[in-house]
Design a protein around this motif. Structure first.
Motif, short mmCIF file in Angstrom:
data_model
loop_
_atom_site.label_atom_id
_atom_site.label_comp_id
_atom_site.label_asym_id
_atom_site.label_seq_id
_atom_site.Cartn_x
_atom_site.Cartn_y
_atom_site.Cartn_z
N ALA A 159 0.84 -1.20 0.00
CA ALA A 159 0.00 0.00 0.00
C ALA A 159 0.88 1.25 0.00
N VAL A 189 -2.25 4.03 -6.72
CA VAL A 189 -2.42 3.94 -8.18
C VAL A 189 -3.57 3.04 -8.62
N ILE A 199 -2.99 -10.89 -9.61
CA ILE A 199 -2.04 -10.39 -8.60
C ILE A 199 -1.70 -11.38 -7.49
N GLY A 220 4.70 -11.34 -2.61
CA GLY A 220 4.00 -10.87 -1.40
C GLY A 220 2.54 -11.29 -1.32
N SER A 222 0.95 -13.64 -2.98
CA SER A 222 0.68 -15.09 -2.95
C SER A 222 0.86 -15.61 -1.53
P1 ADP Z 1 5.46 -7.23 -5.27
O1 ADP Z 1 6.56 -7.89 -4.53
O2 ADP Z 1 5.78 -6.92 -6.69
O3 ADP Z 1 4.84 -6.08 -4.54
P2 ADP Z 1 3.00 -8.65 -4.71
O4 ADP Z 1 2.64 -10.09 -4.89
O5 ADP Z 1 2.97 -8.13 -3.32
O6 ADP Z 1 4.40 -8.42 -5.38
O7 ADP Z 1 2.03 -7.79 -5.60
C1 ADP Z 1 1.83 -8.15 -6.97
C2 ADP Z 1 1.53 -6.92 -7.81
O8 ADP Z 1 0.24 -6.39 -7.44
C3 ADP Z 1 2.50 -5.77 -7.58
O9 ADP Z 1 3.63 -5.87 -8.40
C4 ADP Z 1 1.66 -4.56 -7.94
O10 ADP Z 1 1.67 -4.35 -9.32
C5 ADP Z 1 0.24 -4.98 -7.55
N1 ADP Z 1 -0.16 -4.40 -6.24
C6 ADP Z 1 -0.10 -5.00 -5.03
N2 ADP Z 1 -0.56 -4.21 -4.06
C7 ADP Z 1 -0.93 -3.06 -4.67
C8 ADP Z 1 -1.51 -1.83 -4.19
N3 ADP Z 1 -1.82 -1.63 -2.90
N4 ADP Z 1 -1.77 -0.86 -5.11
C9 ADP Z 1 -1.49 -1.06 -6.43
N5 ADP Z 1 -0.94 -2.19 -6.94
C10 ADP Z 1 -0.67 -3.19 -6.07
#
Ligand code: ADP
Length: 268
Positions: A159, A189, A199, A220, A222
């Motif tokens: 976040a 965003v 995601i 993260g 997953s």
């Molecule tokens: P990362 O390690 O890339 O953050 P995550 O599995 O936690 O990997 O998240 C996967 C993808 O989901 C992120 O790369 C991002 O594009 C999107 N994402 C996750 N949380 C948010 C959020 N709060 N706002 C916008 N996009 C998010």
């Protein structure tokens, strides 16, 4: 792979057995392909920070003393890459556990206290993003405190990462029928509907170059999903591009799940 036992013509027990064996073979084949892709993804993800570090080491190893500004930059880069590697290896270890039927702890967890702890750990990372906590209720669930905390931290870090300066991130805790709901809402965003479908998959990142720069490996969420489901709960996401996202972890309340489903891990 790809080979199947020919089915006998008659519909008898032998035929049923062949069908079962062939189904098993198909499942094994799918597992094998998934595993192969996973290893390829992991190797790729680990190689990137290592290559960056190698480049930086070469700069340091040129014999002449680099100017102090460059030195600072190079060391800063290496520190970030090392932190990224550590985070990735920790995530991978946790994911590996999720596949080996690891036994979750079954201890009382005060979610309000846990949320406050997460809030305090996130505060130094907030920068220009306003971070608030809206926990009202005192809610107790049974589960694995460390893993629930890691899931919440993952949501919180995301976040903050995907919310521009001046934006707002709110952590809350509420009671919904038979579930406790821990949520992380941001005014960042946002995530398109198409991306939302992916995601929670391993290594999925909406914008690879941006996420790489900010340190994520796409593991993260997953982990968040696994932790929620391993507790008999689930995760939801609501989001609008340009306006923000809200992730929520639902965990069953003790009244809804009075019998311990898992025991405390031996030796822990
Ligand atoms: P990362 O390690 O890339 O953050 P995550 O599995 O936690 O990997 O998240 C996967 C993808 O989901 C992120 O790369 C991002 O594009 C999107 N994402 C996750 N949380 C948010 C959020 N709060 N706002 C916008 N996009 C998010």
């Amino acid at each position: 792979l790809g080979r199947r036992i020919p089915e006998p013509a008659q519909r008898d027990e032998l035929q049923l057995l062949t069908v079962t064996i062939n189904e098993l073979l198909s499942r094994l084949e799918r597992l094998f392909v998934t595993q192969q892709r996973f290893v390829a993804d992991v190797s790729h993800e680990l190689r990137t920070p290592l290559t960056a570090m190698q480049g930086n080491l070469e700069i340091l190893d040129r014999g002449t003393c680099p100017d102090p500004a460059l030195l600072k930059e190079v060391i800063g880069d290496m520190r970030r890459e090392t932190a990224r590697l550590i985070r990735m290896v920790n995530d991978l270890l946790l994911l590996a556990q999720s596949e080996t039927h690891v036994v979750l702890r079954h201890e009382p967890v005060e979610l309000d206290t846990l949320l406050l702890e997460v809030f305090r750990e996130l505060r130094p990372l907030a920068g220009q993003v306003r971070l608030r906590i809206g926990a009202e209720d005192q809610i107790l669930v049974y589960g694995d405190r460390d893993r629930i905390k890691q899931a919440l931290l993952n949501l919180g870090v995301n976040a903050l990462q995907y919310t521009p300066p001046g934006g707002l991130v709110i952590l809350s805790l509420e009671r919904y029928e038979q579930f406790a709901c821990l949520s992380v809402a941001d005014t960042g965003v946002g995530i398109s509907e198409e991306a939302r479908a992916h995601i929670f998959e391993r290594f999925y990142r909406v914008d690879r170059s941006r996420s790489r720069h900010s340190g994520g490996a796409g593991l993260g969420l997953s982990i968040v999903k696994w932790v929620a489901e391993a507790h008999g709960g689930y995760v939801t996401v609501a989001s609008e591009v340009g306006r923000g996202s809200t992730f929520a972890i639902y965990l069953p309340l003790p009244e809804a799940n009075p019998v311990p489903v898992t025991e405390v891990e031996a030796g822990n």
